[in-house]
Design a protein around this motif. Sequence first.
Motif, PDB file in Angstrom:
ATOM      1  N   GLY A  68     -15.494 -27.754 -13.872  1.00  0.00           N
ATOM      2  CA  GLY A  68     -14.061 -27.529 -13.923  1.00  0.00           C
ATOM      3  C   GLY A  68     -13.545 -27.251 -15.325  1.00  0.00           C
ATOM      4  O   GLY A  68     -12.453 -26.716 -15.495  1.00  0.00           O
ATOM      5  N   ASP A  69     -14.345 -27.605 -16.328  1.00  0.00           N
ATOM      6  CA  ASP A  69     -13.960 -27.357 -17.713  1.00  0.00           C
ATOM      7  C   ASP A  69     -14.372 -25.971 -18.202  1.00  0.00           C
ATOM      8  O   ASP A  69     -14.011 -25.576 -19.312  1.00  0.00           O
ATOM      9  N   VAL A  70     -15.128 -25.232 -17.398  1.00  0.00           N
ATOM     10  CA  VAL A  70     -15.571 -23.897 -17.806  1.00  0.00           C
ATOM     11  C   VAL A  70     -14.379 -22.946 -17.801  1.00  0.00           C
ATOM     12  O   VAL A  70     -13.686 -22.805 -16.795  1.00  0.00           O
ATOM     13  N   VAL A  71     -14.146 -22.298 -18.927  1.00  0.00           N
ATOM     14  CA  VAL A  71     -13.048 -21.339 -19.037  1.00  0.00           C
ATOM     15  C   VAL A  71     -13.552 -19.895 -19.055  1.00  0.00           C
ATOM     16  O   VAL A  71     -12.787 -18.971 -18.772  1.00  0.00           O
ATOM     17  N   SER A  72     -14.821 -19.712 -19.384  1.00  0.00           N
ATOM     18  CA  SER A  72     -15.380 -18.364 -19.442  1.00  0.00           C
ATOM     19  C   SER A  72     -16.869 -18.430 -19.157  1.00  0.00           C
ATOM     20  O   SER A  72     -17.554 -19.355 -19.599  1.00  0.00           O
ATOM     21  N   MET A  73     -17.349 -17.443 -18.405  1.00  0.00           N
ATOM     22  CA  MET A  73     -18.776 -17.372 -18.109  1.00  0.00           C
ATOM     23  C   MET A  73     -19.212 -15.918 -18.174  1.00  0.00           C
ATOM     24  O   MET A  73     -18.488 -15.027 -17.734  1.00  0.00           O
ATOM     25  N   ARG A  74     -20.392 -15.724 -18.721  1.00  0.00           N
ATOM     26  CA  ARG A  74     -21.002 -14.393 -18.717  1.00  0.00           C
ATOM     27  C   ARG A  74     -22.227 -14.444 -17.829  1.00  0.00           C
ATOM     28  O   ARG A  74     -23.001 -15.406 -17.868  1.00  0.00           O
ATOM     29  N   VAL A  75     -22.371 -13.402 -17.017  1.00  0.00           N
ATOM     30  CA  VAL A  75     -23.458 -13.284 -16.063  1.00  0.00           C
ATOM     31  C   VAL A  75     -24.290 -12.062 -16.447  1.00  0.00           C
ATOM     32  O   VAL A  75     -23.747 -10.975 -16.623  1.00  0.00           O
ATOM     33  N   TRP A  76     -25.566 -12.258 -16.575  1.00  0.00           N
ATOM     34  CA  TRP A  76     -26.495 -11.181 -16.913  1.00  0.00           C
ATOM     35  C   TRP A  76     -27.402 -10.979 -15.707  1.00  0.00           C
ATOM     36  O   TRP A  76     -28.080 -11.910 -15.279  1.00  0.00           O
ATOM     37  N   LEU A  77     -27.398  -9.781 -15.141  1.00  0.00           N
ATOM     38  CA  LEU A  77     -28.212  -9.452 -13.975  1.00  0.00           C
ATOM     39  C   LEU A  77     -29.105  -8.257 -14.292  1.00  0.00           C
ATOM     40  O   LEU A  77     -28.728  -7.393 -15.076  1.00  0.00           O
ATOM     41  N   VAL A 106     -28.768  -5.537 -17.299  1.00  0.00           N
ATOM     42  CA  VAL A 106     -29.757  -5.331 -18.352  1.00  0.00           C
ATOM     43  C   VAL A 106     -31.087  -4.907 -17.741  1.00  0.00           C
ATOM     44  O   VAL A 106     -31.337  -5.132 -16.550  1.00  0.00           O
ATOM     45  N   ASP A 107     -31.932  -4.296 -18.542  1.00  0.00           N
ATOM     46  CA  ASP A 107     -33.242  -3.850 -18.055  1.00  0.00           C
ATOM     47  C   ASP A 107     -34.137  -5.006 -17.642  1.00  0.00           C
ATOM     48  O   ASP A 107     -34.859  -4.917 -16.661  1.00  0.00           O
ATOM     49  N   ARG A 108     -34.099  -6.075 -18.441  1.00  0.00           N
ATOM     50  CA  ARG A 108     -34.908  -7.245 -18.103  1.00  0.00           C
ATOM     51  C   ARG A 108     -34.356  -8.464 -18.816  1.00  0.00           C
ATOM     52  O   ARG A 108     -33.601  -8.353 -19.780  1.00  0.00           O
ATOM     53  N   LEU A 109     -34.759  -9.636 -18.324  1.00  0.00           N
ATOM     54  CA  LEU A 109     -34.330 -10.910 -18.879  1.00  0.00           C
ATOM     55  C   LEU A 109     -35.559 -11.745 -19.240  1.00  0.00           C
ATOM     56  O   LEU A 109     -36.645 -11.534 -18.669  1.00  0.00           O
ATOM     57  N   VAL A 115     -31.326 -13.456 -13.160  1.00  0.00           N
ATOM     58  CA  VAL A 115     -29.964 -13.795 -13.591  1.00  0.00           C
ATOM     59  C   VAL A 115     -30.030 -14.793 -14.750  1.00  0.00           C
ATOM     60  O   VAL A 115     -30.916 -15.641 -14.808  1.00  0.00           O
ATOM     61  N   GLU A 116     -29.083 -14.641 -15.667  1.00  0.00           N
ATOM     62  CA  GLU A 116     -28.910 -15.569 -16.786  1.00  0.00           C
ATOM     63  C   GLU A 116     -27.408 -15.811 -16.940  1.00  0.00           C
ATOM     64  O   GLU A 116     -26.607 -14.893 -16.750  1.00  0.00           O
ATOM     65  N   LEU A 117     -27.045 -17.043 -17.278  1.00  0.00           N
ATOM     66  CA  LEU A 117     -25.636 -17.415 -17.412  1.00  0.00           C
ATOM     67  C   LEU A 117     -25.398 -18.086 -18.750  1.00  0.00           C
ATOM     68  O   LEU A 117     -26.207 -18.902 -19.185  1.00  0.00           O
ATOM     69  N   ASP A 118     -24.310 -17.744 -19.405  1.00  0.00           N
ATOM     70  CA  ASP A 118     -23.840 -18.551 -20.525  1.00  0.00           C
ATOM     71  C   ASP A 118     -22.368 -18.845 -20.288  1.00  0.00           C
ATOM     72  O   ASP A 118     -21.721 -18.201 -19.462  1.00  0.00           O
ATOM     73  N   ALA A 119     -21.851 -19.857 -20.980  1.00  0.00           N
ATOM     74  CA  ALA A 119     -20.495 -20.302 -20.667  1.00  0.00           C
ATOM     75  C   ALA A 119     -19.820 -20.931 -21.875  1.00  0.00           C
ATOM     76  O   ALA A 119     -20.482 -21.379 -22.813  1.00  0.00           O
ATOM     77  N   ILE A 120     -18.503 -20.974 -21.798  1.00  0.00           N
ATOM     78  CA  ILE A 120     -17.671 -21.726 -22.731  1.00  0.00           C
ATOM     79  C   ILE A 120     -16.842 -22.691 -21.884  1.00  0.00           C
ATOM     80  O   ILE A 120     -16.238 -22.285 -20.886  1.00  0.00           O
TER      81      ILE A 120
END
Length: 133
Positions: A68-77, A106-109, A115-120
Amino acid sequence: MGREVITRGKLHGYKYSPGVVVAGTAYLAGHFGVDAEGRLVSEDVAEQGRKALENVRATLEAAGMGLGDVVSMRVWLVTYDEMPQFDGVYGEFFPQDPPARTAFMVDRLPLGARVELDAIAVRGSSQVEARFT
């Protein structure tokens, strides 16, 4: 105002911190759908996404926060074709008032992940005070 380094979930062999907290804001590094040994849980993007979101939640909990504290998330597929499958799982974790989100293809992870996730996250921001339309 110092830095708090979150070490929970660190993948062995990589030089990074899974998260860093400064002034009540957590900056999470990329999280994958891996188990405690760093192995992908599946080849399926939905299963990887679910585990990645669980790992994000566990990292936040180590810092005294929650999803609930996440304000932003980036998703890499790896492919946009898998976005609907991932989005279904994402909706389970954020059923209402989800955080701002950006998706990248992205081409690869690393690790061969789909999938890869980062967050603030900001401590105490889980209460929605207003909606703008």
